[in-house]
Design a protein around this motif. Structure first.
Motif, PDB file in Angstrom:
ATOM      1  N   LYS A   1       0.823  -1.214   0.000  1.00 42.21           N
ATOM      2  CA  LYS A   1       0.000   0.000   0.000  1.00 42.21           C
ATOM      3  C   LYS A   1       0.858   1.266   0.000  1.00 42.21           C
ATOM      4  O   LYS A   1       0.534   2.246  -0.678  1.00 42.21           O
ATOM      5  CB  LYS A   1      -0.946  -0.015   1.202  1.00 42.21           C
ATOM      6  N   ILE A   2       1.951   1.238   0.751  1.00 39.97           N
ATOM      7  CA  ILE A   2       2.854   2.396   0.740  1.00 39.97           C
ATOM      8  C   ILE A   2       3.515   2.525  -0.624  1.00 39.97           C
ATOM      9  O   ILE A   2       3.644   3.620  -1.186  1.00 39.97           O
ATOM     10  CB  ILE A   2       3.921   2.270   1.845  1.00 39.97           C
ATOM     11  N   LYS A   3       3.922   1.390  -1.178  1.00 41.71           N
ATOM     12  CA  LYS A   3       4.532   1.392  -2.519  1.00 41.71           C
ATOM     13  C   LYS A   3       3.562   1.986  -3.539  1.00 41.71           C
ATOM     14  O   LYS A   3       3.959   2.790  -4.399  1.00 41.71           O
ATOM     15  CB  LYS A   3       4.911  -0.039  -2.915  1.00 41.71           C
ATOM     16  N   GLN A   4       2.289   1.606  -3.436  1.00 43.49           N
ATOM     17  CA  GLN A   4       1.299   2.105  -4.381  1.00 43.49           C
ATOM     18  C   GLN A   4       1.139   3.615  -4.276  1.00 43.49           C
ATOM     19  O   GLN A   4       0.962   4.307  -5.278  1.00 43.49           O
ATOM     20  CB  GLN A   4      -0.050   1.412  -4.152  1.00 43.49           C
ATOM     21  N   MET A   5       1.228   4.138  -3.045  1.00 41.08           N
ATOM     22  CA  MET A   5       1.149   5.594  -2.861  1.00 41.08           C
ATOM     23  C   MET A   5       2.306   6.292  -3.576  1.00 41.08           C
ATOM     24  O   MET A   5       2.127   7.356  -4.175  1.00 41.08           O
ATOM     25  CB  MET A   5       1.175   5.941  -1.374  1.00 41.08           C
ATOM     26  N   ILE A   6       3.482   5.675  -3.515  1.00 39.48           N
ATOM     27  CA  ILE A   6       4.655   6.274  -4.167  1.00 39.48           C
ATOM     28  C   ILE A   6       4.532   6.174  -5.684  1.00 39.48           C
ATOM     29  O   ILE A   6       4.767   7.143  -6.414  1.00 39.48           O
ATOM     30  CB  ILE A   6       5.945   5.589  -3.672  1.00 39.48           C
ATOM     31  N   VAL A   7       4.131   4.991  -6.171  1.00 41.45           N
ATOM     32  CA  VAL A   7       3.988   4.784  -7.612  1.00 41.45           C
ATOM     33  C   VAL A   7       2.930   5.713  -8.196  1.00 41.45           C
ATOM     34  O   VAL A   7       3.087   6.257  -9.303  1.00 41.45           O
ATOM     35  CB  VAL A   7       3.628   3.304  -7.908  1.00 41.45           C
ATOM     36  N   ALA A   8       1.836   5.927  -7.433  1.00 41.35           N
ATOM     37  CA  ALA A   8       0.743   6.775  -7.908  1.00 41.35           C
ATOM     38  C   ALA A   8       1.064   8.266  -7.813  1.00 41.35           C
ATOM     39  O   ALA A   8       0.311   9.102  -8.301  1.00 41.35           O
ATOM     40  CB  ALA A   8      -0.528   6.467  -7.124  1.00 41.35           C
ATOM     41  N   GLY A   9       2.177   8.581  -7.161  1.00 35.37           N
ATOM     42  CA  GLY A   9       2.564   9.986  -7.044  1.00 35.37           C
ATOM     43  C   GLY A   9       1.960  10.692  -5.851  1.00 35.37           C
ATOM     44  O   GLY A   9       2.128  11.905  -5.690  1.00 35.37           O
ATOM     45  N   GLU A  10       1.249   9.944  -4.981  1.00 35.36           N
ATOM     46  CA  GLU A  10       0.705  10.550  -3.765  1.00 35.36           C
ATOM     47  C   GLU A  10       1.842  10.915  -2.803  1.00 35.36           C
ATOM     48  O   GLU A  10       1.724  11.852  -2.026  1.00 35.36           O
ATOM     49  CB  GLU A  10      -0.270   9.594  -3.081  1.00 35.36           C
ATOM     50  N   LEU A  11       2.885  10.133  -2.857  1.00 36.65           N
ATOM     51  CA  LEU A  11       4.106  10.424  -2.108  1.00 36.65           C
ATOM     52  C   LEU A  11       5.241  10.521  -3.119  1.00 36.65           C
ATOM     53  O   LEU A  11       5.454   9.602  -3.916  1.00 36.65           O
ATOM     54  CB  LEU A  11       4.409   9.320  -1.092  1.00 36.65           C
ATOM     55  N   ARG A  12       5.967  11.616  -3.090  1.00 36.06           N
ATOM     56  CA  ARG A  12       7.058  11.838  -4.037  1.00 36.06           C
ATOM     57  C   ARG A  12       8.403  11.824  -3.306  1.00 36.06           C
ATOM     58  O   ARG A  12       8.437  11.957  -2.072  1.00 36.06           O
ATOM     59  CB  ARG A  12       6.862  13.175  -4.765  1.00 36.06           C
ATOM     60  N   PRO A  13       9.503  11.675  -4.059  1.00 35.30           N
ATOM     61  CA  PRO A  13      10.824  11.720  -3.416  1.00 35.30           C
ATOM     62  C   PRO A  13      10.974  12.974  -2.560  1.00 35.30           C
ATOM     63  O   PRO A  13      10.680  14.085  -3.004  1.00 35.30           O
ATOM     64  CB  PRO A  13      11.781  11.749  -4.618  1.00 35.30           C
ATOM     65  N   GLY A  14      11.386  12.759  -1.308  1.00 33.82           N
ATOM     66  CA  GLY A  14      11.578  13.873  -0.379  1.00 33.82           C
ATOM     67  C   GLY A  14      10.361  14.199   0.463  1.00 33.82           C
ATOM     68  O   GLY A  14      10.466  14.970   1.426  1.00 33.82           O
ATOM     69  N   ASP A  15       9.193  13.624   0.126  1.00 29.17           N
ATOM     70  CA  ASP A  15       7.978  13.915   0.899  1.00 29.17           C
ATOM     71  C   ASP A  15       8.022  13.255   2.269  1.00 29.17           C
ATOM     72  O   ASP A  15       8.577  12.162   2.429  1.00 29.17           O
ATOM     73  CB  ASP A  15       6.734  13.412   0.160  1.00 29.17           C
ATOM     74  N   ARG A  16       7.406  13.915   3.216  1.00 29.52           N
ATOM     75  CA  ARG A  16       7.265  13.366   4.570  1.00 29.52           C
ATOM     76  C   ARG A  16       5.970  12.568   4.640  1.00 29.52           C
ATOM     77  O   ARG A  16       4.923  13.020   4.171  1.00 29.52           O
ATOM     78  CB  ARG A  16       7.233  14.508   5.585  1.00 29.52           C
ATOM     79  N   LEU A  17       6.036  11.363   5.208  1.00 24.70           N
ATOM     80  CA  LEU A  17       4.838  10.557   5.364  1.00 24.70           C
ATOM     81  C   LEU A  17       3.906  11.195   6.396  1.00 24.70           C
ATOM     82  O   LEU A  17       4.375  11.840   7.343  1.00 24.70           O
ATOM     83  CB  LEU A  17       5.190   9.136   5.828  1.00 24.70           C
ATOM     84  N   PRO A  18       2.592  11.016   6.241  1.00 27.32           N
ATOM     85  CA  PRO A  18       1.665  11.488   7.268  1.00 27.32           C
ATOM     86  C   PRO A  18       1.978  10.829   8.612  1.00 27.32           C
ATOM     87  O   PRO A  18       2.662   9.800   8.674  1.00 27.32           O
ATOM     88  CB  PRO A  18       0.298  11.043   6.740  1.00 27.32           C
ATOM     89  N   ARG A  19       1.470  11.409   9.676  1.00 26.73           N
ATOM     90  CA  ARG A  19       1.666  10.841  11.009  1.00 26.73           C
ATOM     91  C   ARG A  19       1.190   9.394  11.025  1.00 26.73           C
ATOM     92  O   ARG A  19       0.230   9.029  10.327  1.00 26.73           O
ATOM     93  CB  ARG A  19       0.900  11.647  12.054  1.00 26.73           C
ATOM     94  N   GLU A  20       1.864   8.577  11.822  1.00 28.28           N
ATOM     95  CA  GLU A  20       1.578   7.142  11.843  1.00 28.28           C
ATOM     96  C   GLU A  20       0.096   6.819  12.052  1.00 28.28           C
ATOM     97  O   GLU A  20      -0.477   6.029  11.293  1.00 28.28           O
ATOM     98  CB  GLU A  20       2.440   6.469  12.923  1.00 28.28           C
ATOM     99  N   PRO A  21      -0.582   7.400  13.066  1.00 31.70           N
ATOM    100  CA  PRO A  21      -2.001   7.054  13.244  1.00 31.70           C
ATOM    101  C   PRO A  21      -2.868   7.480  12.061  1.00 31.70           C
ATOM    102  O   PRO A  21      -3.799   6.762  11.681  1.00 31.70           O
ATOM    103  CB  PRO A  21      -2.392   7.800  14.531  1.00 31.70           C
ATOM    104  N   ASP A  22      -2.541   8.606  11.470  1.00 35.72           N
ATOM    105  CA  ASP A  22      -3.322   9.086  10.327  1.00 35.72           C
ATOM    106  C   ASP A  22      -3.132   8.192   9.110  1.00 35.72           C
ATOM    107  O   ASP A  22      -4.098   7.854   8.412  1.00 35.72           O
ATOM    108  CB  ASP A  22      -2.921  10.521   9.976  1.00 35.72           C
ATOM    109  N   LEU A  23      -1.882   7.800   8.865  1.00 36.07           N
ATOM    110  CA  LEU A  23      -1.592   6.954   7.705  1.00 36.07           C
ATOM    111  C   LEU A  23      -2.173   5.561   7.891  1.00 36.07           C
ATOM    112  O   LEU A  23      -2.726   4.973   6.955  1.00 36.07           O
ATOM    113  CB  LEU A  23      -0.082   6.877   7.465  1.00 36.07           C
ATOM    114  N   ALA A  24      -2.071   5.023   9.108  1.00 35.22           N
ATOM    115  CA  ALA A  24      -2.626   3.696   9.388  1.00 35.22           C
ATOM    116  C   ALA A  24      -4.133   3.684   9.143  1.00 35.22           C
ATOM    117  O   ALA A  24      -4.678   2.759   8.530  1.00 35.22           O
ATOM    118  CB  ALA A  24      -2.312   3.289  10.824  1.00 35.22           C
ATOM    119  N   GLU A  25      -4.816   4.738   9.598  1.00 30.61           N
ATOM    120  CA  GLU A  25      -6.270   4.815   9.402  1.00 30.61           C
ATOM    121  C   GLU A  25      -6.601   4.961   7.921  1.00 30.61           C
ATOM    122  O   GLU A  25      -7.524   4.318   7.409  1.00 30.61           O
ATOM    123  CB  GLU A  25      -6.829   6.002  10.191  1.00 30.61           C
TER     124      GLU A  25
END
Length: 223
Positions: free
Chosen positions: A10-34
């Motif tokens: 799921k994290i890989k898919q976010m990166i491939v889809a461009g939702e997360l780009r090189p250098g981006d900070r991931l959302p807070r753990e509880p927010d991302l998990a939800e």
């Protein structure tokens, strides 16, 4: 492990889809998990795994970031796997080198600059008439490393660099046991470099193939 694999996917898919780009900070753990429908524990394990293969960078007290995703950096993971090779797989590594390295050599003949060419001549000239096995192998590794770098393709260069380690023992073994190994190495390196210097990519490709196939054929006879 299946749950962790799902989290990685799921994290890989976010990166491939461009939702997360090189250098981006991931959302807070509880927010991302939800958001991803994951438990915090499985998310944490996924982040740990992705940081080991240099996809994510966990910065203590700051957060988790997507790395630059530079191919050379990501291929560090391949180097780790390659380190676990067995002696009976060396021929397979040489076979892969025989496929990739002539292509890199042909590209080098097309793209090499004058300064890079001068460095390659220096490497060739540095090999004395009666080198030790260590000197021969070190010179051979550096010669091929520089050619790969001159191909102008970071991914190809990194792949070849990863593959060089497992064949080092074969190079040493050949230097110790094959009569005329030093002369043959020097002669073939000179032919490769002449082809590169004269900007003849197909001739450079052919000589690189001959060079690597010779080691492969020799090793195939004795193992």
């Amino acid at each position: 492990m299946a749950v962790t694999d799902e989290a990685i996917g799921k994290i890989k898919q976010m990166i491939v889809a461009g939702e997360l780009r090189p250098g981006d900070r991931l959302p807070r753990e509880p927010d991302l998990a939800e958001r991803l429908g994951l438990s915090r524990n499985s998310l944490r394990e996924a982040v740990k795994a992705l940081s080991l293969i240099r996809v994510l960078d966990v910065r203590q007290g700051d957060g988790t970031y997507v790395t630059s995703l530079d191919p050379a950096m990501l291929l560090d993971a391949l180097s780790f796997v390659v380190d676990f090779h067995r002696d009976d797989t060396v021929l397979q590594f040489l076979e892969v080198r025989r496929i990739l390295e002539p292509a890199a050599t042909a590209l080098a003949a097309q793209r090499i600059g004058d300064e890079e060419l001068a460095k390659l001549w220096s490497v060739l000239d540095a090999l004395g008439e009666d080198p030790s096995i260590d000197e021969l192998v070190a010179n051979d590794l550096e010669f091929h490393r520089q050619i790969a770098a001159c191909a102008g393709n970071k991914l190809l260069s990194s792949l070849l660099d990863s593959l060089s380690g497992p064949t080092t023992r074969a190079r040493i073994w050949r230097g110790l046991t094959q009569e005329g190994a030093v002369h043959k190495t020097r002669e073939q390196h000179a032919a490769i470099l002449e082809a590169i210097a004269s900007r003849q990519p197909e001739l450079a490709r052919s000589w690189a193939t001959v060079h690597i196939a010779g080691v492969e054929e020799w090793l195939g006879r004795i193992v």
